[in-house]
Design a protein around this motif. Structure first.
Motif: not given
Length: 203
Positions: A113-117
């Protein structure tokens, strides 16, 4: 988790802070159930996540509360798939009761869902590393989880180059891969060099 409980038992300020936080979460949960929190910008998904945190930090045994916490985190994610904190809290609740496969699943869904977290990669990498160490101690092949740990930590430091825990994690994974290679008669030199470089970077 045992270390956290021990710290809370020996630190009145820490224990009081946690009790205050849980009390605030309970109040927010009650507001949400009564329909009053939405006006303040807190939606149903956030309220479910709050409920999961209350379950996870209720003071009861981590295994005892895990199913209830997981159900509420799952409801939060269904309501808002972009709610990173719900995935992370689910993963941390799973780690607290040593359910590392669930922790990996939660982090994988969150990372999709969020590859930068960054926390998703950190918790997933540590879970893979722990599984690998457990397999090694039992005399089983630990290479697959160690390789997965190295990949997670490698992705983490690519996102956050100054993240010491990421470099240390990859160094540990590479060191253990080197040990596994050496025990099988392979060449571990490159893995050891990489491990030392990563650990030096962590320091």
């Amino acid at each position: 988790e045992p270390m956290r409980a021990e710290l809370e038992a020996g630190d009145p300020l820490l224990r009081a802070s946690k009790e205050r936080l849980v009390a605030l979460l309970r109040a927010l949960d009650e507001e949400g159930r009564a329909g009053r929190a939405t006006a303040a910008g807190v939606g149903p998904a956030q309220i479910e996540a709050v409920g999961g945190l209350i379950e996870a930090h209720s003071g009861r045994d981590a295994w005892e509360v895990y199913d209830g916490a997981r159900a509420r985190f799952a409801a939060a994610i269904e309501g808002d798939p972009s709610l990173e904190e719900a995935y992370q809290a689910w993963a941390e609740a799973a780690v607290a009761c040593a359910n590392l496969e669930d922790a990996i699943a939660a982090c994988t869904r969150g990372h999709e869902a969020d590859r930068g977290y960054v926390p998703f990669l950190l918790v997933r990498g540590r879970s893979h590393l722990t599984i690998g160490l457990e397999r090694f101690v039992r005399g089983e092949d630990s290479r697959a989880p160690m390789e997965a740990a190295a990949a997670d930590f490698g992705a983490l430091v690519a996102l956050a180059p100054n993240h010491a825990a990421g470099w240390a994690g990859r160094g540990c994974a590479r060191m253990n891969l080197g040990v596994a290679a050496f025990l099988r008669g392979g060449d571990a030199a490159e893995l050891y060099r990489g491990a030392v470089a990563d650990l030096d970077r962590a320091l």
